[in-house]
Design a protein around this motif. Structure first.
Motif, short mmCIF file in Angstrom:
data_model
loop_
_atom_site.label_atom_id
_atom_site.label_comp_id
_atom_site.label_asym_id
_atom_site.label_seq_id
_atom_site.Cartn_x
_atom_site.Cartn_y
_atom_site.Cartn_z
N PHE A 190 -33.48 -22.19 22.01
CA PHE A 190 -33.50 -22.57 20.60
C PHE A 190 -32.65 -23.81 20.43
N LYS A 203 -28.17 -19.73 14.08
CA LYS A 203 -29.27 -20.27 14.89
C LYS A 203 -29.73 -19.19 15.87
N ARG A 204 -31.00 -19.21 16.23
CA ARG A 204 -31.55 -18.23 17.16
C ARG A 204 -32.96 -18.63 17.55
N PRO A 205 -33.46 -18.08 18.64
CA PRO A 205 -34.86 -18.33 18.98
C PRO A 205 -35.78 -17.55 18.04
N VAL A 206 -37.04 -17.89 18.02
CA VAL A 206 -38.00 -17.16 17.21
C VAL A 206 -37.99 -15.69 17.60
N TYR A 207 -38.00 -15.41 18.89
CA TYR A 207 -37.93 -14.05 19.40
C TYR A 207 -36.68 -13.91 20.24
N PRO A 256 -34.86 -16.87 26.18
CA PRO A 256 -35.47 -17.78 25.20
C PRO A 256 -34.52 -18.91 24.82
N THR A 264 -29.05 -15.62 21.63
CA THR A 264 -30.35 -15.03 21.94
C THR A 264 -30.37 -13.52 21.85
#
Length: 117
Positions: free
Chosen positions: A18, A91-95, A16, A81
């Motif tokens: 971000f 910070k990170r991706p939604v999933y 993923p 991630t």
């Protein structure tokens, strides 16, 4: 395209993405990458590698960020991630990455020749 090149492409598509903080390079340190990934990158001199290592940085980190962002290695793509490589700025991706995908990446890295960047 070699089988490992195809594997790299397949794994990249499963990581993923971000948005990072502009100007942050907290995750840009010395890392290892597979020989196939390094072969995709521009050649850096031994002096450039030495300076980066001395500064605990990456030889591909330039004034405006990662100079090889589109071809950055799998390990660089994993930062932020997974709970094992959290972004220090939150910070990170939604999933987060699927644990099976992460295991597949680590298995690939463990079973390929690694080069220090």
């Amino acid at each position: 395209m070699t089988p490992n090149d195809r594997k790299i492409e397949a794994l990249r598509q499963r990581i993923p993405s971000f948005s990072c903080i502009v100007g942050c390079h907290d995750c840009c340190g010395p890392v290892t990458a597979s020989a196939e990934e390094v072969a995709r990158l521009p050649v850096k001199t031994e002096a450039e590698h030495a300076v980066a290592l001395e500064n605990l940085s990456c030889p591909y980190l330039g004034q405006h960020g990662c100079e090889v962002y589109g071809e950055r290695p799998l390990i660089c793509r994993l930062f932020g991630t997974t709970p094992r490589l959290l972004c220090p700025n939150g910070k990170r991706p939604v999933y987060m990455i699927d644990t099976k995908v992460e295991q597949d990446i680590h298995h690939f890295l463990a079973n390929t020749r690694q080069v220090l960047l």
